[in-house]
Design a protein around this motif. Structure first.
Motif, short mmCIF file in Angstrom:
data_model
loop_
_atom_site.label_atom_id
_atom_site.label_comp_id
_atom_site.label_asym_id
_atom_site.label_seq_id
_atom_site.Cartn_x
_atom_site.Cartn_y
_atom_site.Cartn_z
N PRO A 50 19.30 15.78 102.89
CA PRO A 50 19.20 15.43 101.47
C PRO A 50 17.79 15.65 100.93
N ASP A 51 17.71 15.93 99.63
CA ASP A 51 16.42 16.18 99.00
C ASP A 51 15.45 15.02 99.18
N SER A 52 15.96 13.79 99.17
CA SER A 52 15.07 12.63 99.33
C SER A 52 14.40 12.64 100.71
N HIS A 67 14.15 15.59 113.61
CA HIS A 67 14.98 16.20 112.57
C HIS A 67 14.33 17.45 111.96
N LEU A 68 13.40 18.03 112.68
CA LEU A 68 12.65 19.17 112.16
C LEU A 68 13.55 20.36 111.83
N LYS A 109 10.32 13.14 101.84
CA LYS A 109 9.62 12.31 102.82
C LYS A 109 8.94 13.17 103.88
N PHE A 110 9.63 14.21 104.33
CA PHE A 110 9.06 15.09 105.35
C PHE A 110 7.87 15.86 104.79
N GLU A 111 7.99 16.37 103.58
CA GLU A 111 6.88 17.11 102.96
C GLU A 111 5.65 16.22 102.82
N THR A 112 5.87 14.98 102.43
CA THR A 112 4.76 14.01 102.33
C THR A 112 4.13 13.79 103.70
N HIS A 113 4.98 13.66 104.72
CA HIS A 113 4.47 13.46 106.07
C HIS A 113 3.62 14.66 106.51
#
Length: 102
Positions: free
Chosen positions: A27-29, A17-18, A33-37
């Motif tokens: 969605p922002d949520s 999903h990059l 999650k991606f930023e944390t990853h």
């Protein structure tokens, strides 16, 4: 690609999903999650940086080209078919353009 470490969000999901993340189409949520990853996983962060650079290069080099109206309509029509679950015609849009049909 994976760093081999367990993450809340799996590397495969992030890479699958990059482009949605890059295009701000999630969605922002999920973005959070991606930023944390990316903070935890340097291989995925590297892939993100590479894809972001390619996207910027393409925009800089090709961003001024106008998309033919017929092509845009065909692409949007195919997207609508896919979203509705209908069968998509076998011929490729690029074949239509090459043949001068678009």
């Amino acid at each position: 690609m994976s760093c081999g470490e367990p993450h809340e969000t799996d590397c495969t999901e992030v890479l699958d999903h990059l482009y949605e993340f890059l295009d701000h189409e999630m969605p922002d949520s999920d973005c959070t999650k991606f930023e944390t990853h990316f903070e935890e996983c340097s291989p995925c962060l590297e892939k993100y940086g590479l894809e972001q650079a390619v996207k910027k290069l393409v925009k800089r080099c090709c961003g001024q080209d106008d998309v033919p109206v017929d092509l845009r309509a065909k692409v949007m029509g195919r997207i609508d078919l896919i979203r509705s679950g209908q069968a998509v015609p076998e011929n490729d849009i690029t074949q239509d353009v090459a043949a001068g049909e678009a």
